[in-house]
Design a protein around this motif. Sequence first.
Motif, PDB file in Angstrom:
ATOM      1  N   ARG A   1       0.848  -1.181   0.000  1.00 53.55           N
ATOM      2  CA  ARG A   1       0.000   0.000   0.000  1.00 53.55           C
ATOM      3  C   ARG A   1       0.886   1.234   0.000  1.00 53.55           C
ATOM      4  O   ARG A   1       1.970   1.235   0.569  1.00 53.55           O
ATOM      5  N   ARG A   2       0.386   2.259  -0.616  1.00 56.04           N
ATOM      6  CA  ARG A   2       1.121   3.522  -0.640  1.00 56.04           C
ATOM      7  C   ARG A   2       1.064   4.153   0.752  1.00 56.04           C
ATOM      8  O   ARG A   2       0.028   4.085   1.422  1.00 56.04           O
ATOM      9  N   PRO A   3       2.139   4.765   1.179  1.00 54.31           N
ATOM     10  CA  PRO A   3       2.095   5.405   2.503  1.00 54.31           C
ATOM     11  C   PRO A   3       1.123   6.586   2.486  1.00 54.31           C
ATOM     12  O   PRO A   3       1.061   7.338   1.531  1.00 54.31           O
ATOM     13  N   SER A   4       0.370   6.730   3.577  1.00 52.96           N
ATOM     14  CA  SER A   4      -0.585   7.848   3.660  1.00 52.96           C
ATOM     15  C   SER A   4       0.146   9.098   4.145  1.00 52.96           C
ATOM     16  O   SER A   4       1.111   9.031   4.905  1.00 52.96           O
ATOM     17  N   HIS A   5      -0.361  10.244   3.724  1.00 46.82           N
ATOM     18  CA  HIS A   5       0.229  11.518   4.122  1.00 46.82           C
ATOM     19  C   HIS A   5      -0.494  12.050   5.361  1.00 46.82           C
ATOM     20  O   HIS A   5      -1.654  11.726   5.633  1.00 46.82           O
TER      21      HIS A   5
END
Length: 162
Positions: A130-134
């Motif tokens: 998963r893409r890291p959340s900001h």
Amino acid sequence: MSEIADTPVPVPAAGPAAVSAPDVQTVHEAYSFACMKCGFGWEQSYAIEHHTDGKGQPFIMYKVNGERVPSPLSNPTCLNCGGHVVRIMRAGTVSQVNATIDRLYHHRIAPGIAGPVPAGENPPRAPRQRRPSHDSPGPVAVNEPGRRPGPLSRLLGRLRRS
């Protein structure tokens, strides 16, 4: 029998064995061939026999597996398409090219890399990353506290505000 020693005299056998055949020099050579019409390549080794005819003139016979064949140098014929535009090269050329092609395009697939899967099997899949959340919404990242932005980002910030 010999009259002097009373011993038998050897008599040469009659027939073709009595005539001594001249020595035949045999040379083994191999050639590589490539058809310029269809691209087929092959290699062939020959036993080349050097003979002398009844007039004393030399002639050559080409043999493959003990069977007489025409000279490959005079009018080579492609084994695949029957074409006569055939290039003759030194021995081993076709096998070197085939080995290079085999190494480039038919290499073994390393474990874990996608490849053919036999029918009926469900290979295990790795979980998707998963893409890291900001921390903040939107495409603009939040600056870290205590870190000053560079001159280019300050200029772009000013242009955005105006």
